[in-house]
Design a protein around this motif. Structure first.
Motif, PDB file in Angstrom:
ATOM      1  N   GLN A 177       0.824  -1.201   0.000  1.00 44.38           N
ATOM      2  CA  GLN A 177       0.000   0.000   0.000  1.00 44.38           C
ATOM      3  C   GLN A 177       0.861   1.255   0.000  1.00 44.38           C
ATOM      4  OE1 GLN A 177      -2.928   0.154   3.106  1.00 44.38           O
ATOM      5  NE2 GLN A 177      -3.562   2.219   2.627  1.00 44.38           N
ATOM      6  N   PHE A 178       1.919   1.249   0.802  1.00 42.48           N
ATOM      7  CA  PHE A 178       2.770   2.434   0.858  1.00 42.48           C
ATOM      8  C   PHE A 178       3.498   2.657  -0.465  1.00 42.48           C
ATOM      9  CE2 PHE A 178       6.884   4.438   1.424  1.00 42.48           C
ATOM     10  CZ  PHE A 178       6.483   5.651   1.940  1.00 42.48           C
ATOM     11  N   ILE A 179       4.147   1.619  -0.991  1.00 37.86           N
ATOM     12  CA  ILE A 179       4.932   1.781  -2.219  1.00 37.86           C
ATOM     13  C   ILE A 179       4.027   2.106  -3.402  1.00 37.86           C
ATOM     14  CG2 ILE A 179       6.499   0.641  -3.837  1.00 37.86           C
ATOM     15  CD1 ILE A 179       7.533  -1.012  -1.450  1.00 37.86           C
ATOM     16  N   ASP A 180       2.912   1.387  -3.533  1.00 36.91           N
ATOM     17  CA  ASP A 180       1.991   1.649  -4.638  1.00 36.91           C
ATOM     18  C   ASP A 180       1.437   3.069  -4.582  1.00 36.91           C
ATOM     19  OD1 ASP A 180       2.367  -0.880  -5.590  1.00 36.91           O
ATOM     20  OD2 ASP A 180       0.398  -1.656  -5.016  1.00 36.91           O
ATOM     21  N   GLN A 230       2.836   5.711  -3.213  1.00 37.08           N
ATOM     22  CA  GLN A 230       3.875   6.680  -3.543  1.00 37.08           C
ATOM     23  C   GLN A 230       4.141   6.718  -5.041  1.00 37.08           C
ATOM     24  OE1 GLN A 230       5.477   8.839  -1.136  1.00 37.08           O
ATOM     25  NE2 GLN A 230       3.610   8.105  -0.186  1.00 37.08           N
ATOM     26  N   LYS A 231       4.054   5.564  -5.686  1.00 41.64           N
ATOM     27  CA  LYS A 231       4.311   5.489  -7.127  1.00 41.64           C
ATOM     28  C   LYS A 231       3.055   5.758  -7.947  1.00 41.64           C
ATOM     29  CE  LYS A 231       8.562   4.268  -6.380  1.00 41.64           C
ATOM     30  NZ  LYS A 231       9.659   5.227  -6.627  1.00 41.64           N
ATOM     31  N   ARG A 232       1.910   5.906  -7.268  1.00 36.71           N
ATOM     32  CA  ARG A 232       0.621   6.087  -7.948  1.00 36.71           C
ATOM     33  C   ARG A 232       0.373   4.942  -8.936  1.00 36.71           C
ATOM     34  NH1 ARG A 232      -0.861  11.609  -7.284  1.00 36.71           N
ATOM     35  NH2 ARG A 232       0.323  12.378  -5.515  1.00 36.71           N
ATOM     36  N   ASP A 233       0.693   3.728  -8.517  1.00 38.93           N
ATOM     37  CA  ASP A 233       0.587   2.566  -9.403  1.00 38.93           C
ATOM     38  C   ASP A 233       0.285   1.337  -8.554  1.00 38.93           C
ATOM     39  OD1 ASP A 233       0.889   0.428 -11.114  1.00 38.93           O
ATOM     40  OD2 ASP A 233       2.767   1.123 -11.988  1.00 38.93           O
ATOM     41  N   ASN A 234      -0.941   0.805  -8.678  1.00 44.55           N
ATOM     42  CA  ASN A 234      -1.322  -0.311  -7.814  1.00 44.55           C
ATOM     43  C   ASN A 234      -0.844  -1.663  -8.323  1.00 44.55           C
ATOM     44  OD1 ASN A 234      -3.032  -0.767  -9.946  1.00 44.55           O
ATOM     45  ND2 ASN A 234      -4.929  -0.352  -8.837  1.00 44.55           N
ATOM     46  N   SER A 243       4.475   3.505  19.225  1.00 38.42           N
ATOM     47  CA  SER A 243       3.058   3.156  19.331  1.00 38.42           C
ATOM     48  C   SER A 243       2.784   1.730  18.872  1.00 38.42           C
ATOM     49  CB  SER A 243       2.227   4.122  18.485  1.00 38.42           C
ATOM     50  OG  SER A 243       2.631   4.058  17.125  1.00 38.42           O
ATOM     51  N   GLY A 244       3.776   1.102  18.225  1.00 35.73           N
ATOM     52  CA  GLY A 244       3.602  -0.256  17.727  1.00 35.73           C
ATOM     53  C   GLY A 244       3.128  -0.337  16.294  1.00 35.73           C
ATOM     54  N   TYR A 245       2.838   0.808  15.679  1.00 31.77           N
ATOM     55  CA  TYR A 245       2.363   0.822  14.307  1.00 31.77           C
ATOM     56  C   TYR A 245       3.529   0.917  13.326  1.00 31.77           C
ATOM     57  CZ  TYR A 245      -2.275   1.612  16.231  1.00 31.77           C
ATOM     58  OH  TYR A 245      -3.445   1.483  16.931  1.00 31.77           O
ATOM     59  N   TYR A 246       3.275   0.467  12.110  1.00 32.15           N
ATOM     60  CA  TYR A 246       4.261   0.552  11.031  1.00 32.15           C
ATOM     61  C   TYR A 246       4.779   1.984  10.911  1.00 32.15           C
ATOM     62  CZ  TYR A 246       5.790   1.213   6.208  1.00 32.15           C
ATOM     63  OH  TYR A 246       6.495   1.577   5.091  1.00 32.15           O
ATOM     64  N   ALA A 247       6.109   2.136  10.859  1.00 35.64           N
ATOM     65  CA  ALA A 247       6.693   3.477  10.801  1.00 35.64           C
ATOM     66  C   ALA A 247       7.786   3.597   9.746  1.00 35.64           C
ATOM     67  CB  ALA A 247       7.254   3.861  12.167  1.00 35.64           C
ATOM     68  N   GLY A 248       8.031   2.532   8.989  1.00 36.40           N
ATOM     69  CA  GLY A 248       9.039   2.613   7.936  1.00 36.40           C
ATOM     70  C   GLY A 248       9.556   1.242   7.565  1.00 36.40           C
ATOM     71  N   HIS A 249      10.374   1.208   6.522  1.00 36.37           N
ATOM     72  CA  HIS A 249      10.914  -0.078   6.079  1.00 36.37           C
ATOM     73  C   HIS A 249      12.191   0.120   5.276  1.00 36.37           C
ATOM     74  CE1 HIS A 249       8.229   1.106   2.632  1.00 36.37           C
ATOM     75  NE2 HIS A 249       9.339   0.821   1.967  1.00 36.37           N
ATOM     76  N   ASP A 293      13.494   0.271  -1.908  1.00 34.98           N
ATOM     77  CA  ASP A 293      12.708   1.289  -1.220  1.00 34.98           C
ATOM     78  C   ASP A 293      13.138   1.365   0.243  1.00 34.98           C
ATOM     79  OD1 ASP A 293      10.391   3.098  -1.929  1.00 34.98           O
ATOM     80  OD2 ASP A 293       9.684   2.288  -0.027  1.00 34.98           O
ATOM     81  N   ILE A 294      13.452   2.574   0.700  1.00 32.30           N
ATOM     82  CA  ILE A 294      13.820   2.814   2.092  1.00 32.30           C
ATOM     83  C   ILE A 294      13.091   4.063   2.549  1.00 32.30           C
ATOM     84  CG2 ILE A 294      15.684   3.260   3.736  1.00 32.30           C
ATOM     85  CD1 ILE A 294      17.628   1.962   1.785  1.00 32.30           C
ATOM     86  N   THR A 295      12.383   3.980   3.661  1.00 33.50           N
ATOM     87  CA  THR A 295      11.637   5.144   4.129  1.00 33.50           C
ATOM     88  C   THR A 295      11.366   5.046   5.621  1.00 33.50           C
ATOM     89  OG1 THR A 295       9.690   6.525   3.675  1.00 33.50           O
ATOM     90  CG2 THR A 295       9.341   4.150   3.747  1.00 33.50           C
TER      91      THR A 295
END
Length: 292
Positions: free
Chosen positions: A125-128, A130-134, A160-166, A210-212
């Motif tokens: 979901q994050f990468i798609d 950002q790239k505007r491409d599903n 908080s335990g939520y996704y924060a990067g990869h 991808d790194i963010t």
């Protein structure tokens, strides 16, 4: 980064960035249209249990949503392009290189190797988005990269335990490197067959897929783990390369030892970027040698 003072202001800009109507946004987070309209006018706060649904559906940082969803909101800066937040206008740029060097051995229990079945929906979901491409992310590619190089394929969850990067880095073969470098293929064309077991190669090639991170704190822990891998690697005859469209790391990439192979100034105008999208390559040996 833009300073946000209310949750309504944030939601309006989220919809504009992703070209969503209020109805689209309501469907995305599974609420009715009237609820979205009241949130955007700051007439109602979001129930705490609904915050989690919004974070998971939009991948906006939990701390950002939580700060603004309050009787007295905490003003927070946010950039939709980089998906980074900050509490201070003085803390919106990436840290100086010395920050990583001074504290490279500080680790976090919130870093873990990608668990494909659990993490793929967030990564995709994050990468798609950002790239505007599903159709951008290839599942088998991520699975194989994690199997071959678990040290550099990981996620970070915030306090908080939520996704924060990869961090997703691919060990690629020589032919794939040449095709990426000469623009015969792009990230979207990459498949599991382009990867290779790097451990016995004379010159391993690592490709930044991808790194963010959603804040400077997240970026620090992600990049510290990233740099530790290359510092501790016995074979220093490696090549690191990658394609990026990010503005915020343009100068830092050059400072750590990467060189620009090509830039796309036409795409820069289309995306309205400060710096052109680019392909870089090099190694971090000189940069990391200063802490040995």
């Amino acid at each position: 980064m833009k300073k946000y003072n209310s949750i309504g202001e944030l939601f309006i800009d989220y919809r504009k960035f992703y070209n969503l109507s209020q109805t689209d946004f309501a469907n995305l987070i599974n609420v009715d249209l009237r609820t979205v309209q009241r949130w955007e006018k700051d007439l109602n706060l979001i129930k705490s249990e609904k915050e989690e649904d919004i974070v998971l559906a939009t991948l906006m940082p939990y701390q950002l949503v939580h700060n603004l969803n309050a009787t007295i909101p905490i003003p927070t800066f946010y950039n939709f392009k980089t998906r980074k937040y900050s509490l201070s206008g003085q803390n919106i740029e990436l840290p100086k290189l010395g920050w990583y060097l001074d504290q490279i051995d500080i680790e976090s229990n919130n870093l873990r190797t990608i668990d494909f079945d659990f993490d793929i929906k967030h990564l995709e979901q994050f990468i798609d988005s950002q790239k505007r491409d599903n159709t951008y992310v290839n599942y088998d590619l991520i699975k194989e990269a994690t199997r071959l190089l678990p040290e550099l394929n990981f996620v970070f969850t915030g306090k908080s335990g939520y996704y924060a990067g990869h961090c997703i880095v691919l060990p690629i073969n020589e032919a794939t490197y040449e095709n990426l470098k000469t623009r015969k293929i792009s990230n979207k064309d990459l498949r599991a067959s382009n990867l290779i077991n790097y451990k016995n190669l004379e010159r391993p090639i690592f490709y930044r897929y991808d790194i963010t991170g959603d804040s400077n704190d997240s970026v620090f822990y992600i990049m510290a783990k990233f740099f530790r891998f290359f510092r501790n690697m016995e074979n220093k005859n490696y090549l690191f390369c990658g394609y990026t469209e990010r503005d915020d790391n343009y100068k830092l990439n050059l400072q750590v030892g990467l060189n620009i192979v090509w830039e796309d100034k036409i795409l820069q105008k289309e995306l309205e970027l400060d710096y052109p999208p680019r392909f870089l390559e090099g190694d971090f040996n000189a940069y990391l040698s200063s802490i040995e």
